[in-house]
Design an enzyme around this catalytic site. Structure first.
Site, PDB file in Angstrom:
ATOM      1  N   GLU A 245       0.418  -1.580   0.015  1.00 37.65           N
ATOM      2  CA  GLU A 245       0.010  -0.340  -0.052  1.00 37.65           C
ATOM      3  C   GLU A 245       1.095   1.269   0.141  1.00 37.65           C
ATOM      4  OE1 GLU A 245      -3.031  -0.440  -0.140  1.00 37.65           O
ATOM      5  OE2 GLU A 245      -3.742  -1.967   0.001  1.00 37.65           O
TER       6      GLU A 245
HETATM    7  P1  NAD Z   1       7.759   5.462   4.218  1.00 43.75           P
HETATM    8  O1  NAD Z   1       8.058   4.668   3.196  1.00 43.75           O
HETATM    9  O2  NAD Z   1       9.099   6.305   5.248  1.00 43.75           O
HETATM   10  O3  NAD Z   1       8.241   3.774   6.300  1.00 43.75           O
HETATM   11  C1  NAD Z   1       6.770   3.555   5.798  1.00 43.75           C
HETATM   12  C2  NAD Z   1       7.529   2.207   7.128  1.00 43.75           C
HETATM   13  O4  NAD Z   1       8.703   1.642   6.724  1.00 43.75           O
HETATM   14  C3  NAD Z   1       8.247   2.870   8.458  1.00 43.75           C
HETATM   15  O5  NAD Z   1       7.593   1.364   9.547  1.00 43.75           O
HETATM   16  C4  NAD Z   1       9.873   2.206   8.321  1.00 43.75           C
HETATM   17  O6  NAD Z   1      10.705   2.260   9.533  1.00 43.75           O
HETATM   18  C5  NAD Z   1       9.424   1.369   6.803  1.00 43.75           C
HETATM   19  N1  NAD Z   1      10.983   1.389   6.276  1.00 43.75           N
HETATM   20  C6  NAD Z   1      11.488   2.237   6.364  1.00 43.75           C
HETATM   21  N2  NAD Z   1      12.441   2.026   5.722  1.00 43.75           N
HETATM   22  C7  NAD Z   1      12.506  -0.024   5.178  1.00 43.75           C
HETATM   23  C8  NAD Z   1      13.780  -0.634   4.849  1.00 43.75           C
HETATM   24  N3  NAD Z   1      14.240  -0.405   3.798  1.00 43.75           N
HETATM   25  N4  NAD Z   1      12.458  -2.077   4.686  1.00 43.75           N
HETATM   26  C9  NAD Z   1      11.354  -2.217   5.593  1.00 43.75           C
HETATM   27  N5  NAD Z   1      10.525  -0.946   5.871  1.00 43.75           N
HETATM   28  C10 NAD Z   1      11.359  -0.408   6.438  1.00 43.75           C
HETATM   29  O7  NAD Z   1       6.776   6.082   4.810  1.00 43.75           O
HETATM   30  P2  NAD Z   1       5.884   6.926   5.649  1.00 43.75           P
HETATM   31  O8  NAD Z   1       6.334   8.489   5.344  1.00 43.75           O
HETATM   32  O9  NAD Z   1       5.513   6.894   7.196  1.00 43.75           O
HETATM   33  O10 NAD Z   1       4.005   7.047   5.094  1.00 43.75           O
HETATM   34  C11 NAD Z   1       4.045   8.241   4.068  1.00 43.75           C
HETATM   35  C12 NAD Z   1       3.941   7.279   2.792  1.00 43.75           C
HETATM   36  O11 NAD Z   1       2.782   6.002   3.332  1.00 43.75           O
HETATM   37  C13 NAD Z   1       3.202   8.250   1.495  1.00 43.75           C
HETATM   38  O12 NAD Z   1       4.030   7.743   0.826  1.00 43.75           O
HETATM   39  C14 NAD Z   1       2.256   7.262   1.738  1.00 43.75           C
HETATM   40  O13 NAD Z   1       1.349   7.715   0.501  1.00 43.75           O
HETATM   41  C15 NAD Z   1       1.846   6.617   1.923  1.00 43.75           C
HETATM   42  N6  NAD Z   1       0.646   5.531   2.419  1.00 43.75           N
HETATM   43  C16 NAD Z   1      -0.171   4.618   1.870  1.00 43.75           C
HETATM   44  C17 NAD Z   1      -1.293   4.441   2.085  1.00 43.75           C
HETATM   45  C18 NAD Z   1      -2.386   3.535   1.263  1.00 43.75           C
HETATM   46  O14 NAD Z   1      -2.522   2.581   2.281  1.00 43.75           O
HETATM   47  N7  NAD Z   1      -1.618   3.054   0.550  1.00 43.75           N
HETATM   48  C19 NAD Z   1      -1.411   4.475   3.576  1.00 43.75           C
HETATM   49  C20 NAD Z   1      -0.828   5.468   3.877  1.00 43.75           C
HETATM   50  C21 NAD Z   1       1.049   6.230   4.006  1.00 43.75           C
END
Ligand code: NAD
Length: 497
Positions: A245
């Protein structure tokens, strides 16, 4: 923490992850950071817990999940307060987010048996003496990796589906909202104290990476597209299936027969709620020429009334402020005009509502996820041009259409997983509708029937009911029997449709 600490930025100190409020810098709480060994140990504990949890059956799990739901309802103020304290999100937004989480938990708990439970399927000619049975079995341990922007509902959606399907969970909340994540695991343990069916592990991205490689049987990731690609690559090493997602750049189309005032109200809500930090937030509007002027005027009037620090909370992730400023500046430098707010709207940790018009299609404000309370409004000839422009992005998460006669037809043509007609974001409020994107917004579905099946493997079983009259699948068949099978086939399917 040092005096130079940026409010809201997670700090790791002596093995602890310290979470702070982005508006005040006040500590929201601290949790221990997991290393790779701790993540693997959590997954091993979860594997044993999964056997017990699966053994409870659909009915045993349902009652426990409904108890968790009720706990959330009873303590909704506490949960909303916690998300407000940790992420800065306004209390009302936190409350509505918790309501949505309750909806998904309730629906998944009540419907898992019907959607995933064992069923008979009709016999087919080739093996007429066998009955067919289908059921959906849990994967085992599901790793859930969550973002910070909706720290309650984004993990509770996949967690509900995965738990109802019979899996145990190891959950890695965002480092920006670990305290809300831990609250979810702790409250689940209050209603299910017997085994660690839902555990939280904490840390930065590397802990998420460790979870992907820890031996989990499936990963459900919600976060940015860039991280989704890393998660998929890590999971590919062991062929761990994933549901992703990711980000979005959702558009709203205003057609000629739309209720312009209602469209403006919904556009402002869809763009500015949670300070625009919404994956399915409206970032672009395409309004057809006859309603454009009235629509812009109504949006500016409504968005202009929103107050930063009240309806518009702080930007949770400090580094996002630079991205929001860059997008606004790029739009203005390329010829766009701010009819509300502008570059000076970014005053850390807040961004005031900003509405931009005449923004060229190649601007980052049109092409990339801004994740702030900004909205572009573009004038288009007709709905066809609106659809073409709305679909001209690698993302495809949600979207919205305002109109009457052609609204649903337009909704079908949007390249996205969900569309709200005469509303914005509303599809997330229905536990019985699937949620997920296309293209760079990811794949797979959470919520609804598809969301339950996402966390289970289809298992097919055939059972012999009697001797074969026309044996097909044996070396002991005779040439005459093969002929008879072909004859039967001709009788059944030999006529032109
Ligand atoms: P992010 O990708 O920075 O982080 C998300 C999660 O991934 C965090 O828990 C982070 O610690 C973890 N992470 C980071 N690097 C990783 C790696 N290499 N391997 C595994 N896990 C890792 O995203 P964010 O800033 O927390 O969230 C915002 C983003 O999420 C926006 O792009 C938003 O559109 C998206 N989002 C999507 C949905 C959906 O349902 N499609 C819902 C909410 C947010």
């Amino acid at each position: 923490m040092t005096a130079t600490h940026v409010p809201g930025l997670p700090v790791i100190d002596d093995g602890w992850l310290i979470s702070t409020n982005p508006a005040t810098g006040a500590e929201a709480g601290r949790v221990p950071v997991a290393d790779e060994k701790a993540v693997v140990a959590a997954v091993e504990r979860a594997r044993a817990a999964a056997v017990w949890w699966q053994g409870l059956g659909f009915d045993g799990r349902k009652i426990r999940l409904l108890r968790w739901r009720t706990l959330m309802v009873q303590r909704i103020e506490e949960l909303a307060e916690l998300v407000h304290k940790e992420s800065g999100k306004p209390l009302a937004d936190g409350t509505i987010e918790a309501v949505a989480a309750v909806e998904h938990l309730d629906w998944a708990a009540r419907h898992a048996k019907k959607v995933l439970g064992p069923r008979r399927v009709r016999t087919r000619i080739l093996v007429a003496e066998h009955s067919g049975h289908l059921e959906y079995q849990p994967y085992g341990v599901v790793g859930v990796i969550g973002p910070w922007n909706y720290p309650i509902v984004t993990p509770v959606g996949p967690i509900s589906g995965a738990l109802a399907a019979g899996n145990a969970i190891v959950f890695k909340p965002s480092e920006y909202t670990p305290i809300v994540g831990q609250w979810l695991a702790d409250t689940f343990a209050e209603v299910v104290p017997e085994h660690p069916v839902l555990q939280a592990v904490h840390g930065l991205g590397d802990v998420g990476g460790a979870l992907c490689r820890s031996g989990v049987n499936k990963v459900s990731f919600t976060g940015s597209t860039a991280t989704a690609k890393k998660v998929m690559a890590a999971c590919a090493e062991n062929l761990v299936p994933v549901v992703l997602e990711a980000g979005g750049k959702d558009a709203l189309i205003v057609d000629a027969d739309a209720d312009v005032s209602a469209a403006a109200e919904a556009a402002v809500w869809g763009a500015m709620t949670n300070a625009g930090q919404t994956c399915i937030g409206i970032e672009r509007v395409y309004a057809v020429e006859p309603v454009y002027d009235r629509f812009v005027e109504a949006v500016v009037e409504k968005a202009g009334k929103l107050r930063t620090g009240e309806e518009i909370g702080p930007i949770t992730m400090p580094k996002q402020l630079d991205i929001i400023r860059d997008h606004i500046e790029d739009a203005l430098a390329k010829g766009g005009k701010a009819v509300l707010g502008g570059a000076e709207a970014v005053q850390a940790p807040f961004v005031a509502p900003t509405v931009l018009v005449d923004v060229p299609d190649d601007s980052s404000e049109i092409r990339e996820e801004t994740f702030g309370p900004t909205l572009t409004i573009t004038k288009v000839r007709d709905a066809d041009e609106a659809v073409e422009k709305a679909n001209d992005t690698p993302y495809g998460l949600g979207g919205s259409v305002f109109g009457k006669k052609n609204a649903i037809r337009i909704a079908r043509r949007l390249r996205s997983g969900m569309v709200a007609v005469n509303g914005t974001l509303t599809f997330v409020g229905m536990g019985n509708l699937p949620f997920g994107g296309v293209g760079e917004s990811g794949f797979g579905r959470i919520h609804g029937e598809d969301g339950l099946r996402e966390f289970a493997r289809a298992k097919a079983i055939t059972v012999r009911r009697g001797p074969s009259l026309l044996p097909a699948m044996t070396f002991e068949r005779t040439p005459a029997q093969v002929q008879q099978i072909v004859k039967a086939l001709r009788l059944l399917y030999g006529r032109k449709p």
